[in-house]
Design a protein around this motif. Structure first.
Motif, PDB file in Angstrom:
ATOM      1  N   SER A  49     -20.489  -0.667   3.698  1.00 50.82           N
ATOM      2  CA  SER A  49     -21.680  -1.303   4.264  1.00 50.82           C
ATOM      3  C   SER A  49     -22.390  -0.289   5.140  1.00 50.82           C
ATOM      4  O   SER A  49     -21.820   0.719   5.552  1.00 50.82           O
ATOM      5  CB  SER A  49     -21.307  -2.569   5.034  1.00 50.82           C
ATOM      6  OG  SER A  49     -21.433  -2.354   6.418  1.00 50.82           O
ATOM      7  N   SER A 100     -15.295  -5.959  -5.483  1.00 51.28           N
ATOM      8  CA  SER A 100     -14.594  -6.184  -4.236  1.00 51.28           C
ATOM      9  C   SER A 100     -14.606  -4.912  -3.383  1.00 51.28           C
ATOM     10  O   SER A 100     -14.699  -4.972  -2.160  1.00 51.28           O
ATOM     11  CB  SER A 100     -13.210  -6.753  -4.570  1.00 51.28           C
ATOM     12  OG  SER A 100     -12.198  -6.111  -3.903  1.00 51.28           O
ATOM     13  N   LYS A 104     -17.109  -2.732  -3.421  1.00 54.64           N
ATOM     14  CA  LYS A 104     -18.511  -2.662  -2.990  1.00 54.64           C
ATOM     15  C   LYS A 104     -18.709  -3.397  -1.663  1.00 54.64           C
ATOM     16  O   LYS A 104     -19.434  -2.934  -0.779  1.00 54.64           O
ATOM     17  CB  LYS A 104     -19.353  -3.312  -4.092  1.00 54.64           C
ATOM     18  CG  LYS A 104     -20.764  -3.681  -3.750  1.00 54.64           C
ATOM     19  CD  LYS A 104     -21.388  -4.442  -4.924  1.00 54.64           C
ATOM     20  CE  LYS A 104     -22.839  -4.812  -4.670  1.00 54.64           C
ATOM     21  NZ  LYS A 104     -23.116  -6.219  -4.523  1.00 54.64           N
ATOM     22  N   ALA A 105     -18.050  -4.541  -1.521  1.00 51.56           N
ATOM     23  CA  ALA A 105     -18.196  -5.338  -0.306  1.00 51.56           C
ATOM     24  C   ALA A 105     -17.634  -4.615   0.911  1.00 51.56           C
ATOM     25  O   ALA A 105     -17.976  -4.932   2.041  1.00 51.56           O
ATOM     26  CB  ALA A 105     -17.509  -6.684  -0.494  1.00 51.56           C
ATOM     27  N   LYS A 106     -16.770  -3.607   0.661  1.00 51.59           N
ATOM     28  CA  LYS A 106     -16.167  -2.889   1.797  1.00 51.59           C
ATOM     29  C   LYS A 106     -17.013  -1.707   2.256  1.00 51.59           C
ATOM     30  O   LYS A 106     -16.730  -1.102   3.285  1.00 51.59           O
ATOM     31  CB  LYS A 106     -14.762  -2.409   1.414  1.00 51.59           C
ATOM     32  CG  LYS A 106     -13.803  -3.571   1.200  1.00 51.59           C
ATOM     33  CD  LYS A 106     -12.485  -3.107   0.603  1.00 51.59           C
ATOM     34  CE  LYS A 106     -11.630  -4.326   0.228  1.00 51.59           C
ATOM     35  NZ  LYS A 106     -10.659  -4.025  -0.831  1.00 51.59           N
ATOM     36  N   ASP A 158     -25.149  -4.539   1.646  1.00 51.56           N
ATOM     37  CA  ASP A 158     -24.479  -3.661   0.696  1.00 51.56           C
ATOM     38  C   ASP A 158     -25.267  -2.373   0.488  1.00 51.56           C
ATOM     39  O   ASP A 158     -26.489  -2.380   0.457  1.00 51.56           O
ATOM     40  CB  ASP A 158     -24.359  -4.353  -0.670  1.00 51.56           C
ATOM     41  CG  ASP A 158     -23.331  -5.467  -0.633  1.00 51.56           C
ATOM     42  OD1 ASP A 158     -22.514  -5.480   0.299  1.00 51.56           O
ATOM     43  OD2 ASP A 158     -23.362  -6.323  -1.528  1.00 51.56           O
TER      44      ASP A 158
END
Lengths: 163, 163
Positions: A105, A99, A101-103, A111
């Protein structure tokens, strides 16, 4: 590593506790550890980060916290917990890192961090080290299910951005 | 995970021993471990793999082997080894995984595996686990500098090939 990079991981821990574990949680004081550091728990779940950020995310739990969280996560009773603790804490670190990682960018929405497979270390006197030029950030948490800690080390590799 | 995937890592260990450590080495019998497995050493260096192959590579050493190998790798004497053991074994697993990584390619010459940062675990009674659906391959080695073992778990993710 900069301290603000830990925020997405801390937010993920809050979100994990509030949504999947339904437990209250409070973070303690951010600590820095250079080189070796005691893992501070009976069970540590680790997951590797690579790509633009290379590093490692660790969640360390006393046995009691691990059992309580895994029981809650998987909705299982005491008798099934023993065989599921490793899988459960592996899943917890996977959720937190995934979760977070998704933040991160690179501006076009793709990603910049890839996750490895989680690994779980059991054993009383673990000391986790890392190359001496890198630093672990350590955030202790207290929760309704017991204390635990989040530990992160990573380095950004700007030349790999976007790949 | 298929047993042939371990070959590039085993070759990397041979190459590390012959070129950088100048020591004779012999591999033992490949073992399989599902779920939890004793790390079999006082010091374990781990590195995460991600990309098309997600997993973890571990080198586990008794303290004596770790000291001897680090002394040889860094060309340092007894008195400097203590503070360099973590960095040294981290470098050993980085070399083994980095050189194996170069042997996996997706056909157009680009790497399909990314490496994380190495992490080192010290402590007598380590047990390393992994999600119960995955398997660790375990290769024991004996060398002029002492015994050690290579342990690998990974899963291929074919949909990510080439990215």
């Amino acid at each position: 590593m900069k301290t603000e990079w830990i925020n997405p991981f801390v937010e993920s821990v809050y979100s994990l506790c509030s949504t999947m574990l339904s437990c209250g949680v409070e973070r303690g004081q951010l600590g820095l550890a250079k080189g070796q550091t005691a893992a501070g728990g009976d069970i540590t779940a680790l997951i590797g980060l690579s790509g633009m950020a290379r590093g490692m995310v660790a969640l360390s739990f006393p046995a009691g916290t691990a059992r309580a969280m895994v029981g809650r996560l998987l909705s299982i009773g005491e008798e099934e917990i023993d065989e599921s603790v490793s899988d459960g804490v592996a899943e917890l670190v996977n959720i937190v890192a995934g979760s977070a990682k998704a933040k991160f960018s690179n501006g076009n929405g793709s990603d910049i961090i890839s996750l490895g497979l989680p690994t779980v270390i059991h054993g009383g006197s673990q000391i986790i080290g890392c190359p001496s030029h890198s630093t672990w950030l350590d955030v202790p948490f207290s929760s309704d299910l017991g204390p635990f800690s989040l530990r992160i080390t990573f380095e950004l590799e700007p030349t790999k951005g976007g790949n």
